[in-house]
Enzyme design. Structure first.
Site, PDB file in Angstrom:
ATOM      1  N   SER A 199       0.723  -0.782   0.033  1.00  0.00           N
ATOM      2  CA  SER A 199      -0.066   0.000   0.728  1.00  0.00           C
ATOM      3  C   SER A 199       1.201   1.454  -0.137  1.00  0.00           C
ATOM      4  CB  SER A 199      -0.825   0.422   0.921  1.00  0.00           C
ATOM      5  OG  SER A 199      -1.574   1.308   1.158  1.00  0.00           O
ATOM      6  N   ASP A 411      -8.434  -5.582  -5.310  1.00  0.00           N
ATOM      7  CA  ASP A 411      -8.438  -4.209  -4.192  1.00  0.00           C
ATOM      8  C   ASP A 411      -8.978  -2.916  -3.975  1.00  0.00           C
ATOM      9  OD1 ASP A 411      -6.500  -1.680  -3.043  1.00  0.00           O
ATOM     10  OD2 ASP A 411      -5.166  -2.946  -3.780  1.00  0.00           O
ATOM     11  N   HIS A 449      -7.467  -5.052  -1.206  1.00  0.00           N
ATOM     12  CA  HIS A 449      -6.043  -4.553  -0.698  1.00  0.00           C
ATOM     13  C   HIS A 449      -5.317  -5.112   0.634  1.00  0.00           C
ATOM     14  CE1 HIS A 449      -3.690  -0.397  -0.686  1.00  0.00           C
ATOM     15  NE2 HIS A 449      -3.572  -0.890   0.438  1.00  0.00           N
TER      16      HIS A 449
END
Ligand SMILES: [Ca+2]
Length: 520
Positions: A199, A411, A449
């Site tokens: 991320s 995601d 994610h």
């Protein structure tokens, strides 16, 4: 024992000289377990480093590490950690800087390598869980709070130097200090250094490869939110679509309706009906199929909801140039859309970016987002400090350094197509051969994610990176596991892009060996 070939030469790039080294180190040359004593650890308090104070250097006995009360990671168990030297640093590369970092170094069994770990979002915390994971594998490791406390950008207004610390300087400087601490403790520098992050940590990973190509010999970038300016704009546009008015709001239950419709349209397309859309790019899904035939009901979407849903999948486009600014989300992601667009305000990372670095108003009304105007503002205020969009990885890959990127196809925070686009741009710029020699992209079907989702999302990228950089074994498929109640319920190969996992036609579709990676 083989000879260590150290190639050291400098190149001039952007006015900075990078010393390239260790290009010829192979795994056979890595030392078999250094050991140091407690006195060597505590003596690090007198280690002199530029703009840096060693505030503490102490041995933590095996199984004795505890985070401060309330600190992130406090719920994790650290009882299995070996004894290590914990070095706490304060870095002040500018007058306004106040970067807290830690290096953890095993007292015995050091594998000869250094691993820097990344931070998500606007994360201003030392990453204890990631430090622990690296330490368990024998790495000396380091983490930084990126120069501020808390998962917020509220520090940014009026503090341009702190924003630079967050954007790239804290990771880079901590990496340099971490390597110095390693060299001081073991009387030998790390022979190889790696970076791992997901991320926002994927953003840091890209930033390092682009801006400081000499820092690492291997980098893992998960679900990289590398274009923070454009990504934030897309996330705010998504919230704007579902908060246009009361009628546009899509409640969580209706995202489940949308998800089922997407599966009905595309799940079987890949040959296996398993609740996973293997390649969403081939999925032509029109949310209009969920439109209520009559009155609103729990199993259908109203016309304003369908309009809002369409915008979640669509790329955002510059109204002036017609150019795509950032891709939209993929079919299959719907069960997590409520996390992205269901709160009264946009997703925190994007909201913080706009409130504190683009607009400069904590009370900014995100419904007033103007894509054409605000993308210009976002790029101007970002100015390459936080976004890491350069595709010039030549200085990085020409050292023999490797980059593994992975991204969940489902995601809900960082639109996954952004990683595919970046990879394709690398191929355009560097050529297919150079990219294949140094970069792999793994798209994980059904993965959310950085974790979770409907597809297998538990896998190890560090071992393939080690094998590649240290033994010259280029990674092929990576086996991912899907967990339920602590047990593996399904395995699948993740394939190096553009290959995809295809079912061989016989055997359980929950077992990786019945799939093969091949070009679609
Ligand atoms: Ca499927």
């Amino acid at each position: 024992m083989k000879t260590v070939t150290v190639v050291a030469f400098g190149i001039l790039l952007g006015g900075l000289t990078y010393v390239l080294g260790n290009a010829g180190v192979n795994a056979d040359a890595l030392p078999a377990g250094h050991s140091v004593n407690a006195a060597a650890c505590t003596s690090l308090t007198s280690l002199a480093m530029p703009n840096t104070t060693v505030t503490s250097a102490q041995v933590v006995a095996a199984g004795h590490f505890q985070t401060r009360t309330g600190a992130p990671g406090a719920a994790e168990s650290f009882v299995d950690l070996p004894a290590f030297c914990r070095v706490e640093l304060t870095l002040k590369p500018s007058a306004d800087s106040d970067i807290k970092s830690e290096a953890w170094l095993p007292l015995s069994g050091w594998n000869g390598k250094f691993q820097m770990v990344g931070n998500g979002g606007w994360n201003g915390f030392i990453q204890y869980g990631a430090l622990a994971a690296a330490l368990r594998k024998g790495y000396a490791t380091a983490s930084t709070d990126t120069g501020h406390a808390g998962d917020t950008a509220s520090f940014a207004p009026g503090h341009p130097e702190k924003l630079i610390d967050f954007g790239y300087r804290a990771v880079h400087e901590t990496t340099l200090r971490g390597k110095t601490v390693v060299a001081a403790l073991y009387s030998a520098p790390p022979q190889l250094s790696y970076f791992t992050g997901c991320s926002g940590g994927g953003r840091q990973a890209f930033m390092e490869a682009q801006r400081y190509p000499g820092d690492f010999e291997g980098i893992i970038a998960g679900d990289p939110g590398y274009d923070r300016a454009a990504e934030s704009l897309q996330l705010i546009a998504a919230a704007q679509a579902t908060h246009k008015d009361a009628a546009s709001f899509i409640p969580k239950e209706k995202f489940a309706v949308l998800h089922q419709a997407a599966l009905d349209a595309c799940d079987a397309q890949d040959g296996v009906k398993d609740g996973i859309i293997n390649n969403p790019l081939r999925c032509k899904f029109d949310p209009a199929v969920t439109l209520c035939k009559g009155a609103d009901g729990p199993n259908c979407l109203t016309a304003p909801q369908v309009e809002a849903a369409k915008k979640l999948y669509a790329p955002i486009v510059d109204p002036k140039s017609g150019k795509e600014i950032f891709p939209g989300f993929e079919p299959g992601t719907e069960l997590r859309f409520a996390n992205t667009t269901g709160a009264p305000r946009p997703l925190g990372m994007a909201d913080e970016t706009f409130k504190y670095t683009v607009i400069g108003d904590a009370n900014w009304d995100f419904r007033t987002l103007d894509i054409g105007k605000d993308i210009v503002r976002a790029h101007k205020t970002d100015n390459g400090i936080v976004s890491a969009t350069s595709t010039n990885l030549k200085p990085y890959v020409s050292r023999g350094s490797k980059l593994i990127i992975y991204h969940g196809w489902a995601d809900q925070n960082v639109a996954p197509l952004s990683s595919v686009n970046y990879y394709n741009e690398l191929v355009n710029g560097l050529g297919k051969k150079a990219v294949e020699d140094s970069v792999r992209l793994y798209m994980a079907p059904g993965m959310g994610h950085c974790a979770g989702g409907e597809g297998p999302s538990v896998f190890d990228t560090l071992t393939p990176l080690e094998q590649w950089r240290e033994h010259g074994v280029a990674p092929k498929e990576i086996i991912a596991s899907q967990m339920a109640d602590g047990k593996v319920v399904r395995t699948r190969p993740l394939c190096p892009y553009p290959q995809e996992a295809q079912y061989k036609g016989t055997g359980s579709t929950d077992q990786a060996e019945n799939f093969i990676c091949r070009l679609p």
